[in-house]
Design an enzyme around this catalytic site. Structure first.
Site, PDB file in Angstrom:
ATOM      1  N   ASN A  88       1.028   4.727   5.920  1.00 32.10           N
ATOM      2  CA  ASN A  88       0.337   4.263   7.616  1.00 32.10           C
ATOM      3  C   ASN A  88       0.936   5.983   8.558  1.00 32.10           C
ATOM      4  O   ASN A  88       1.738   5.967   8.157  1.00 32.10           O
ATOM      5  CB  ASN A  88       0.791   3.401   8.036  1.00 32.10           C
ATOM      6  CG  ASN A  88       0.131   2.212   6.819  1.00 32.10           C
ATOM      7  OD1 ASN A  88      -0.528   2.378   6.345  1.00 32.10           O
ATOM      8  ND2 ASN A  88       0.655   1.090   7.419  1.00 32.10           N
ATOM      9  N   HIS A 105       2.668  10.017   5.601  1.00 28.90           N
ATOM     10  CA  HIS A 105       1.184  10.947   5.708  1.00 28.90           C
ATOM     11  C   HIS A 105       0.867  11.202   6.964  1.00 28.90           C
ATOM     12  O   HIS A 105       0.009  11.425   7.958  1.00 28.90           O
ATOM     13  CB  HIS A 105       0.121  10.112   5.465  1.00 28.90           C
ATOM     14  CG  HIS A 105      -0.179   9.936   4.040  1.00 28.90           C
ATOM     15  ND1 HIS A 105      -0.728   8.690   3.515  1.00 28.90           N
ATOM     16  CD2 HIS A 105       0.528  10.811   2.948  1.00 28.90           C
ATOM     17  CE1 HIS A 105      -0.544   8.921   1.528  1.00 28.90           C
ATOM     18  NE2 HIS A 105       0.393   9.946   1.906  1.00 28.90           N
TER      19      HIS A 105
HETATM   20  P1  OAD Z   1      -6.187   1.301   0.522  1.00 32.23           P
HETATM   21  O1  OAD Z   1      -7.085   1.505   1.184  1.00 32.23           O
HETATM   22  O2  OAD Z   1      -6.831   2.358  -0.140  1.00 32.23           O
HETATM   23  O3  OAD Z   1      -5.680   0.324   0.054  1.00 32.23           O
HETATM   24  C1  OAD Z   1      -5.906  -0.994   1.175  1.00 32.23           C
HETATM   25  C2  OAD Z   1      -5.146  -1.761   0.259  1.00 32.23           C
HETATM   26  O4  OAD Z   1      -4.616  -2.993   1.042  1.00 32.23           O
HETATM   27  C3  OAD Z   1      -5.917  -2.579  -0.617  1.00 32.23           C
HETATM   28  O5  OAD Z   1      -5.453  -2.772  -1.791  1.00 32.23           O
HETATM   29  C4  OAD Z   1      -6.400  -4.382  -0.405  1.00 32.23           C
HETATM   30  O6  OAD Z   1      -6.348  -5.311  -1.308  1.00 32.23           O
HETATM   31  C5  OAD Z   1      -5.029  -4.318   0.829  1.00 32.23           C
HETATM   32  N1  OAD Z   1      -4.970  -5.349   1.515  1.00 32.23           N
HETATM   33  C6  OAD Z   1      -5.999  -5.236   2.634  1.00 32.23           C
HETATM   34  N2  OAD Z   1      -5.379  -6.155   3.722  1.00 32.23           N
HETATM   35  C7  OAD Z   1      -4.429  -7.626   3.106  1.00 32.23           C
HETATM   36  C8  OAD Z   1      -3.286  -7.589   3.649  1.00 32.23           C
HETATM   37  N3  OAD Z   1      -4.043  -8.610   5.183  1.00 32.23           N
HETATM   38  N4  OAD Z   1      -2.630  -7.952   3.757  1.00 32.23           N
HETATM   39  C9  OAD Z   1      -1.759  -7.550   2.336  1.00 32.23           C
HETATM   40  N5  OAD Z   1      -2.577  -6.640   1.805  1.00 32.23           N
HETATM   41  C10 OAD Z   1      -3.822  -6.599   2.259  1.00 32.23           C
HETATM   42  O7  OAD Z   1      -4.591   2.228   1.267  1.00 32.23           O
HETATM   43  P2  OAD Z   1      -3.626   2.995   1.179  1.00 32.23           P
HETATM   44  O8  OAD Z   1      -3.575   2.191   0.153  1.00 32.23           O
HETATM   45  O9  OAD Z   1      -2.393   3.040   2.549  1.00 32.23           O
HETATM   46  O10 OAD Z   1      -4.064   8.959   3.521  1.00 32.23           O
HETATM   47  O11 OAD Z   1      -4.503   4.255   1.235  1.00 32.23           O
HETATM   48  C11 OAD Z   1      -3.357   5.333   0.870  1.00 32.23           C
HETATM   49  C12 OAD Z   1      -3.645   6.805   1.895  1.00 32.23           C
HETATM   50  O12 OAD Z   1      -4.970   7.282   1.303  1.00 32.23           O
HETATM   51  C13 OAD Z   1      -3.264   6.499   2.913  1.00 32.23           C
HETATM   52  O13 OAD Z   1      -2.549   7.233   3.221  1.00 32.23           O
HETATM   53  C14 OAD Z   1      -4.267   7.697   3.365  1.00 32.23           C
HETATM   54  C15 OAD Z   1      -5.839   6.829   3.000  1.00 32.23           C
HETATM   55  O14 OAD Z   1      -7.126   7.923   2.444  1.00 32.23           O
HETATM   56  C16 OAD Z   1      -4.460   9.719   3.981  1.00 32.23           C
HETATM   57  O15 OAD Z   1      -5.510  10.017   5.049  1.00 32.23           O
HETATM   58  C17 OAD Z   1      -3.452  11.692   3.654  1.00 32.23           C
END
Ligand code: OAD
Length: 231
Positions: A88, A105
């Site tokens: 994040n 990131h």
């Molecule tokens: P994603 O949007 O890919 O995934 C978010 C995750 O959070 C999903 O698996 C959801 O199920 C979960 N989620 C949603 N609400 C939740 C809650 N209340 N508690 C727990 N989990 C929950 O986001 P990231 O995996 O962080 O990079 O994405 C990685 C990277 O992709 C980011 O850092 C960003 C993006 O492109 C860059 O911008 C370089």
């Protein structure tokens, strides 16, 4: 010596603070094409569009507050050596009180020279505009990692994960590399917990407990469980 807990966090941990995730149904990448707002090519083509995109994200972050999940992790520091490795760009872990956070990131509340990555500045408020320059006279850009750019802290993050005694993975779809490969550096023997209502089903590692729950309700229970059972 205290045991080490490594916590890998993603957008899901900040969802309950009102910050959109990327790949959920109403996620950021459903609304925007990342090539158009979060890539070196976009910055080259229309920097004002990129700045505006990040200004909106930054305003959202400035107005958001840490939630129960961020706060629960802080309590672990009384008992464990806690290392948070987050994808994040918000600062909600720090504002909750966590003291050791690596931002893989980048950090949205900082700007840096578009010509010299060593020149980094905090952003007052939420706006970064065309004409805002660093001490080298170059236009400032958001201090975030864009698609196609290297992830500067991935090597130390791997080392830290190798030394983990317990691993937590919270709120990430494990889609974006190299961050998504970090958990593989943890020892096969250690206990691992993955908190995500829609946990990535492809992840298969030994000693993994998947908790399909929201971070804000799961972590306030998981933290005392770790303190009672794993210290
Ligand atoms: P994603 O949007 O890919 O995934 C978010 C995750 O959070 C999903 O698996 C959801 O199920 C979960 N989620 C949603 N609400 C939740 C809650 N209340 N508690 C727990 N989990 C929950 O986001 P990231 O995996 O962080 O990079 O994405 C990685 C990277 O992709 C980011 O850092 C960003 C993006 O492109 C860059 O911008 C370089």
């Amino acid at each position: 010596m205290q045991k080490r807990i490594v916590v890998l966090t993603g957008a899901g941990i900040s969802a309950e603070s009102g910050i959109k995730t990327f790949r959920d149904d109403n996620g950021m990448w459903k609304q925007y094409r990342f090539e158009e707002v979060a890539s070196p090519e976009a910055w080259h083509k229309h920097p004002e569009v990129v700045l505006d995109f990040y200004n909106q994200r930054r305003k959202n972050v400035v107005e958001a507050e840490p939630n129960a999940a961020h706060k629960a992790l802080v309590k672990l520091e009384d008992y464990f050596d806690v290392k948070i490795i987050t994808q994040n760009v918000d600062d909600l872990h720090e504002r909750a009180g966590s003291s050791d956070v690596i931002h893989l990131h980048g950090e949205i509340r900082k700007a840096r020279s578009s010509n010299d990555p060593r020149l980094i500045y905090p952003i007052k408020g939420w706006q970064l505009n065309m004409g805002d320059k660093g001490e080298d006279g170059e236009q400032l850009r958001p201090h975030v990692v864009w698609f196609g750019e290297p992830v500067p802290y991935i090597e130390p993050a791997m080392e830290i994960t190798r030394e983990a005694d317990i691993l937590l993975i919270v709120g990430t779809s494990l889609n974006v590399y190299p961050a998504a490969s970090l958990f593989q550096y943890a020892s096969k023997k250690i206990p691992k917990f993955y908190v995500d209502p829609d946990a990535n089903a492809e992840i298969q590692i030994p000693n993994l407990k998947i908790m399909k729950e929201k971070a804000g309700s799961a972590l306030p229970d998981l933290v005392p469980h770790l303190i009672d059972n794993y210290m």
